[in-house]
Scaffold this motif. Sequence first.
Motif, PDB file in Angstrom:
ATOM      1  N   ASP A 130      12.464 -21.903  -0.031  1.00 42.67           N
ATOM      2  CA  ASP A 130      12.662 -21.073   1.154  1.00 42.67           C
ATOM      3  C   ASP A 130      14.146 -20.910   1.460  1.00 42.67           C
ATOM      4  O   ASP A 130      14.605 -19.821   1.818  1.00 42.67           O
ATOM      5  CB  ASP A 130      11.950 -21.695   2.357  1.00 42.67           C
ATOM      6  CG  ASP A 130      10.437 -21.564   2.263  1.00 42.67           C
ATOM      7  OD1 ASP A 130       9.961 -20.751   1.443  1.00 42.67           O
ATOM      8  OD2 ASP A 130       9.732 -22.282   3.001  1.00 42.67           O
ATOM      9  N   ARG A 153       5.707 -11.303  -3.894  1.00 38.75           N
ATOM     10  CA  ARG A 153       4.619 -11.508  -2.936  1.00 38.75           C
ATOM     11  C   ARG A 153       3.747 -10.278  -2.718  1.00 38.75           C
ATOM     12  O   ARG A 153       2.739 -10.348  -2.018  1.00 38.75           O
ATOM     13  CB  ARG A 153       5.197 -11.969  -1.589  1.00 38.75           C
ATOM     14  CG  ARG A 153       6.058 -13.220  -1.705  1.00 38.75           C
ATOM     15  CD  ARG A 153       6.628 -13.649  -0.369  1.00 38.75           C
ATOM     16  NE  ARG A 153       7.579 -14.746  -0.533  1.00 38.75           N
ATOM     17  CZ  ARG A 153       8.131 -15.417   0.472  1.00 38.75           C
ATOM     18  NH1 ARG A 153       7.827 -15.102   1.714  1.00 38.75           N
ATOM     19  NH2 ARG A 153       8.992 -16.385   0.223  1.00 38.75           N
ATOM     20  N   ARG A 174      -2.795 -15.161  10.179  1.00 36.00           N
ATOM     21  CA  ARG A 174      -2.052 -16.349   9.749  1.00 36.00           C
ATOM     22  C   ARG A 174      -1.711 -16.305   8.262  1.00 36.00           C
ATOM     23  O   ARG A 174      -0.559 -16.583   7.887  1.00 36.00           O
ATOM     24  CB  ARG A 174      -2.837 -17.615  10.071  1.00 36.00           C
ATOM     25  CG  ARG A 174      -2.103 -18.910   9.721  1.00 36.00           C
ATOM     26  CD  ARG A 174      -2.849 -20.126  10.211  1.00 36.00           C
ATOM     27  NE  ARG A 174      -2.915 -20.151  11.671  1.00 36.00           N
ATOM     28  CZ  ARG A 174      -3.549 -21.085  12.363  1.00 36.00           C
ATOM     29  NH1 ARG A 174      -4.179 -22.074  11.720  1.00 36.00           N
ATOM     30  NH2 ARG A 174      -3.561 -21.042  13.679  1.00 36.00           N
ATOM     31  N   PRO A 175      -2.659 -15.975   7.360  1.00 38.60           N
ATOM     32  CA  PRO A 175      -2.293 -15.888   5.939  1.00 38.60           C
ATOM     33  C   PRO A 175      -1.185 -14.874   5.657  1.00 38.60           C
ATOM     34  O   PRO A 175      -0.290 -15.131   4.845  1.00 38.60           O
ATOM     35  CB  PRO A 175      -3.595 -15.487   5.254  1.00 38.60           C
ATOM     36  CG  PRO A 175      -4.669 -15.988   6.172  1.00 38.60           C
ATOM     37  CD  PRO A 175      -4.115 -15.808   7.557  1.00 38.60           C
ATOM     38  N   ALA A 177       1.101 -13.965   7.782  1.00 38.17           N
ATOM     39  CA  ALA A 177       2.330 -14.509   8.367  1.00 38.17           C
ATOM     40  C   ALA A 177       3.012 -15.504   7.432  1.00 38.17           C
ATOM     41  O   ALA A 177       4.234 -15.666   7.474  1.00 38.17           O
ATOM     42  CB  ALA A 177       2.024 -15.170   9.707  1.00 38.17           C
ATOM     43  N   ARG A 178       2.237 -16.177   6.598  1.00 41.95           N
ATOM     44  CA  ARG A 178       2.826 -17.120   5.641  1.00 41.95           C
ATOM     45  C   ARG A 178       3.636 -16.396   4.572  1.00 41.95           C
ATOM     46  O   ARG A 178       4.568 -16.949   4.000  1.00 41.95           O
ATOM     47  CB  ARG A 178       1.728 -17.959   4.979  1.00 41.95           C
ATOM     48  CG  ARG A 178       0.991 -18.892   5.915  1.00 41.95           C
ATOM     49  CD  ARG A 178       0.186 -19.918   5.123  1.00 41.95           C
ATOM     50  NE  ARG A 178      -0.686 -20.691   5.994  1.00 41.95           N
ATOM     51  CZ  ARG A 178      -1.991 -20.527   6.107  1.00 41.95           C
ATOM     52  NH1 ARG A 178      -2.595 -19.583   5.389  1.00 41.95           N
ATOM     53  NH2 ARG A 178      -2.712 -21.270   6.922  1.00 41.95           N
ATOM     54  N   LEU A 179       3.259 -15.160   4.293  1.00 44.27           N
ATOM     55  CA  LEU A 179       3.967 -14.371   3.286  1.00 44.27           C
ATOM     56  C   LEU A 179       5.094 -13.543   3.888  1.00 44.27           C
ATOM     57  O   LEU A 179       6.134 -13.342   3.256  1.00 44.27           O
ATOM     58  CB  LEU A 179       2.995 -13.422   2.571  1.00 44.27           C
ATOM     59  CG  LEU A 179       1.937 -14.020   1.654  1.00 44.27           C
ATOM     60  CD1 LEU A 179       1.094 -12.907   1.067  1.00 44.27           C
ATOM     61  CD2 LEU A 179       2.582 -14.822   0.542  1.00 44.27           C
ATOM     62  N   PRO A 181       7.546 -13.108   7.131  1.00 49.69           N
ATOM     63  CA  PRO A 181       8.070 -13.747   8.343  1.00 49.69           C
ATOM     64  C   PRO A 181       8.282 -12.753   9.484  1.00 49.69           C
ATOM     65  O   PRO A 181       9.392 -12.314   9.757  1.00 49.69           O
ATOM     66  CB  PRO A 181       9.404 -14.344   7.873  1.00 49.69           C
ATOM     67  CG  PRO A 181       9.827 -13.453   6.747  1.00 49.69           C
ATOM     68  CD  PRO A 181       8.565 -13.037   6.060  1.00 49.69           C
ATOM     69  N   ARG A 184       4.075 -12.948  15.292  1.00 55.04           N
ATOM     70  CA  ARG A 184       2.611 -12.931  15.206  1.00 55.04           C
ATOM     71  C   ARG A 184       2.021 -11.738  15.947  1.00 55.04           C
ATOM     72  O   ARG A 184       1.092 -11.092  15.451  1.00 55.04           O
ATOM     73  CB  ARG A 184       2.046 -14.236  15.771  1.00 55.04           C
ATOM     74  CG  ARG A 184       0.522 -14.314  15.675  1.00 55.04           C
ATOM     75  CD  ARG A 184      -0.023 -15.564  16.336  1.00 55.04           C
ATOM     76  NE  ARG A 184      -1.469 -15.598  16.317  1.00 55.04           N
ATOM     77  CZ  ARG A 184      -2.205 -16.124  15.358  1.00 55.04           C
ATOM     78  NH1 ARG A 184      -1.607 -16.703  14.317  1.00 55.04           N
ATOM     79  NH2 ARG A 184      -3.519 -16.112  15.412  1.00 55.04           N
TER      80      ARG A 184
END
Length: 239
Positions: A130, A153, A174-175, A177-179, A181, A184
Amino acid sequence: MSRVRRPPSVRPDQPGPPFDAPAARRLRTALGMVPEQVAYGMRASYGLPYVSPDLVVAWERGVVSPSNTELTALAAVLWCSPGELIGRPQTLREHRTARGLAAEDVALAVGLEFLAYLRMEENDEWRGTDRQSAVLADLLELSLPDFVTVTGRDPRLAELLRNAVTTRWQAYVRPVARLVPLDRRLLEVALKELHRGYQGLMAATLSWGGGDADAGDGGQDFVERIVEHFWTAVRRQTA
């Protein structure tokens, strides 16, 4: 044109970046130069003895594309940055070339061994941490969509978005959001918009009496461009 072939010893091992042929011609014309002068500059100042006026014309017509080395030299002769001669970059190598950076410099800046970084470019598969990803994005001035593409990605994002529009979009905030940034709330609005657009398209197509086949065609077109639709929805929320 009879001399547009590079000698075997100097042919590039890898494809060059996406070349903007009209831009090359436009920049040359603006400088009042002819292809002979461009070719001479590349031969005399940049160690490319095989470059002929015919090769320059072939580049400008889109018949062939310059290699990375040739592009850098051409940009110098035309008094522009390499990025001005490149179409929209897609890969990590293309973004790096557009910024006029050497692979060694990028590897050093992000904290990777040179050969490890070079393999990532060659395989088009970013494996940085990261922190390294953040440094890369800053160094190459990547937009968020470009960052997601360069770090590999896009396929996973497309899969999540397809599931979101065909089932319950709430389960995919949520999934995604993990990819990606993003805030929300912004993601929720974007996914809801995509879901509504897809479901509305399917319902409208069915109501026209076209049957499942027509509905499937409309839905297939939508999901094939789902990542593009996603970024359009995000831009609408941030405009």
